[in-house]
Write a protein that holds these residues in place. Sequence first.
Motif, mmCIF file in Angstrom:
data_model
loop_
_atom_site.group_PDB
_atom_site.id
_atom_site.type_symbol
_atom_site.label_atom_id
_atom_site.label_comp_id
_atom_site.label_asym_id
_atom_site.label_seq_id
_atom_site.Cartn_x
_atom_site.Cartn_y
_atom_site.Cartn_z
ATOM 1 N N ASN A 61 80.124 1.739 8.408
ATOM 2 C CA ASN A 61 78.833 1.415 7.811
ATOM 3 C C ASN A 61 77.791 1.332 8.922
ATOM 4 O O ASN A 61 78.030 0.697 9.950
ATOM 5 N N TYR A 62 76.634 1.947 8.717
ATOM 6 C CA TYR A 62 75.599 2.004 9.756
ATOM 7 C C TYR A 62 74.271 1.489 9.224
ATOM 8 O O TYR A 62 73.975 1.574 8.023
ATOM 9 N N GLY A 63 73.465 0.986 10.144
ATOM 10 C CA GLY A 63 72.135 0.533 9.772
ATOM 11 C C GLY A 63 71.270 0.359 11.006
ATOM 12 O O GLY A 63 71.774 0.217 12.132
ATOM 13 N N TYR A 64 69.959 0.388 10.823
ATOM 14 C CA TYR A 64 69.044 0.111 11.924
ATOM 15 C C TYR A 64 69.160 -1.362 12.306
ATOM 16 O O TYR A 64 69.284 -2.232 11.445
ATOM 17 N N LEU A 65 69.112 -1.640 13.591
ATOM 18 C CA LEU A 65 69.264 -3.015 14.055
ATOM 19 C C LEU A 65 67.982 -3.815 13.880
ATOM 20 O O LEU A 65 68.000 -5.045 13.856
ATOM 21 N N LYS A 66 66.848 -3.123 13.773
ATOM 22 C CA LYS A 66 65.562 -3.798 13.600
ATOM 23 C C LYS A 66 64.660 -2.946 12.721
ATOM 24 O O LYS A 66 64.371 -1.797 13.042
ATOM 25 N N GLU A 67 64.258 -3.513 11.610
ATOM 26 C CA GLU A 67 63.368 -2.851 10.666
ATOM 27 C C GLU A 67 63.947 -1.506 10.214
ATOM 28 O O GLU A 67 65.112 -1.421 9.866
ATOM 29 N N PHE A 68 63.155 -0.432 10.290
ATOM 30 C CA PHE A 68 63.583 0.846 9.718
ATOM 31 C C PHE A 68 63.621 1.986 10.726
ATOM 32 O O PHE A 68 63.566 3.160 10.354
ATOM 33 N N GLN A 69 63.731 1.655 11.988
ATOM 34 C CA GLN A 69 63.801 2.702 13.002
ATOM 35 C C GLN A 69 64.372 2.130 14.291
ATOM 36 O O GLN A 69 64.603 0.931 14.405
ATOM 37 N N GLY A 70 64.617 3.011 15.267
ATOM 38 C CA GLY A 70 65.141 2.550 16.553
ATOM 39 C C GLY A 70 66.653 2.594 16.613
ATOM 40 O O GLY A 70 67.290 3.469 16.021
ATOM 41 N N ARG A 71 67.235 1.634 17.325
ATOM 42 C CA ARG A 71 68.669 1.603 17.552
ATOM 43 C C ARG A 71 69.449 1.397 16.258
ATOM 44 O O ARG A 71 69.039 0.658 15.370
ATOM 45 N N VAL A 72 70.587 2.075 16.219
ATOM 46 C CA VAL A 72 71.480 1.989 15.064
ATOM 47 C C VAL A 72 72.786 1.329 15.496
ATOM 48 O O VAL A 72 73.282 1.560 16.600
ATOM 49 N N GLY A 73 73.339 0.501 14.631
ATOM 50 C CA GLY A 73 74.618 -0.132 14.908
ATOM 51 C C GLY A 73 75.553 0.030 13.724
ATOM 52 O O GLY A 73 75.118 0.345 12.608
ATOM 53 N N ALA A 74 76.835 -0.175 13.967
ATOM 54 C CA ALA A 74 77.841 -0.067 12.912
ATOM 55 C C ALA A 74 78.354 -1.456 12.549
ATOM 56 O O ALA A 74 78.305 -2.390 13.349
ATOM 57 N N ASN A 75 78.857 -1.583 11.346
ATOM 58 C CA ASN A 75 79.540 -2.816 10.954
ATOM 59 C C ASN A 75 80.743 -2.466 10.093
ATOM 60 O O ASN A 75 80.851 -1.361 9.562
ATOM 61 N N TRP A 76 81.650 -3.413 9.994
ATOM 62 C CA TRP A 76 82.910 -3.165 9.292
ATOM 63 C C TRP A 76 82.806 -3.384 7.792
ATOM 64 O O TRP A 76 83.530 -2.764 7.021
ATOM 65 N N MET A 77 81.920 -4.266 7.396
ATOM 66 C CA MET A 77 81.762 -4.534 5.969
ATOM 67 C C MET A 77 80.613 -5.510 5.768
ATOM 68 O O MET A 77 80.175 -6.192 6.700
ATOM 69 N N THR A 78 80.115 -5.556 4.538
ATOM 70 C CA THR A 78 79.175 -6.592 4.114
ATOM 71 C C THR A 78 79.744 -7.198 2.836
ATOM 72 O O THR A 78 80.824 -6.810 2.373
ATOM 73 N N LYS A 79 79.010 -8.115 2.246
ATOM 74 C CA LYS A 79 79.502 -8.734 1.009
ATOM 75 C C LYS A 79 79.455 -7.758 -0.167
ATOM 76 O O LYS A 79 80.136 -7.975 -1.166
ATOM 77 N N HIS A 80 78.660 -6.699 -0.042
ATOM 78 C CA HIS A 80 78.551 -5.727 -1.128
ATOM 79 C C HIS A 80 79.797 -4.840 -1.156
ATOM 80 O O HIS A 80 80.139 -4.205 -0.172
ATOM 81 N N GLU A 81 80.494 -4.831 -2.256
ATOM 82 C CA GLU A 81 81.715 -4.032 -2.421
ATOM 83 C C GLU A 81 82.691 -4.280 -1.269
ATOM 84 O O GLU A 81 83.304 -3.353 -0.722
ATOM 85 N N ARG A 82 82.871 -5.545 -0.916
ATOM 86 C CA ARG A 82 83.671 -5.895 0.263
ATOM 87 C C ARG A 82 85.131 -5.456 0.135
ATOM 88 O O ARG A 82 85.733 -5.002 1.097
#
Length: 215
Positions: A61-82
């Motif tokens: 799972n990937y997302g911007y680390l701040k707002e809607f641009q710039g550095r991208v980071g990964a995560n293993w899961m969120t509470k959504h469809e965990r």
Amino acid sequence: MKKSIRFSYEAHYSISHEPSGKEKELWLVFHGYGQLAEFFIRKFLPFDSADRVILAPEGTNYGYLKEFQGRVGANWMTKHEREVAIANNHRYLNFLLEQTLENFESLPKIHVLGFSQGAATCTRWASQWKGQIATLVLWAGGFAQDLSLDLGREKFEHTELILAFGDQDELIQEEHKAQQMALVQSLGKSIQVLTFPGGHELDSHLLEKIMNHEI
């Protein structure tokens, strides 16, 4: 109607070198929230050798680390469809290990280190993996609170357990440490608790001792 479909998916990982198949140990290292494997593995490269290979899977799972641009980071899961995310992680990690180990002349010892969010992820995965874990290091994190105690008790019976925390880690509360110790006791295991002067980070000095089995 909300439905789901399963399909082939491309996931990423980093590895310290192309395995020769003769390495004696494999370290599987799980990054934390908002990190990427290609950068996380750099902390472990000083310990790469002909006898040791380091494998860093990356959260899918990937997302911007701040707002809607710039550095991208990964995560293993969120509470959504965990639950779906957990199952996907298990399939990905099981397949990655299967592919990595299939060309080894004899199976290396498997050591696992999870940092922050990666700690809970690796305990969930390791508890259901068919192989044996020699060492489980939970750094700035701990066992998943929803871990099956029966699975964990059986799976980690012969596993060395290590908890590592920075003494100035603002994200780890004393209550969390107490919960982790209670969970470990319920598993019927002893555990080493190691600290270092620092925050929510990997400490190179302590990491060297753990990687070289000097603890």
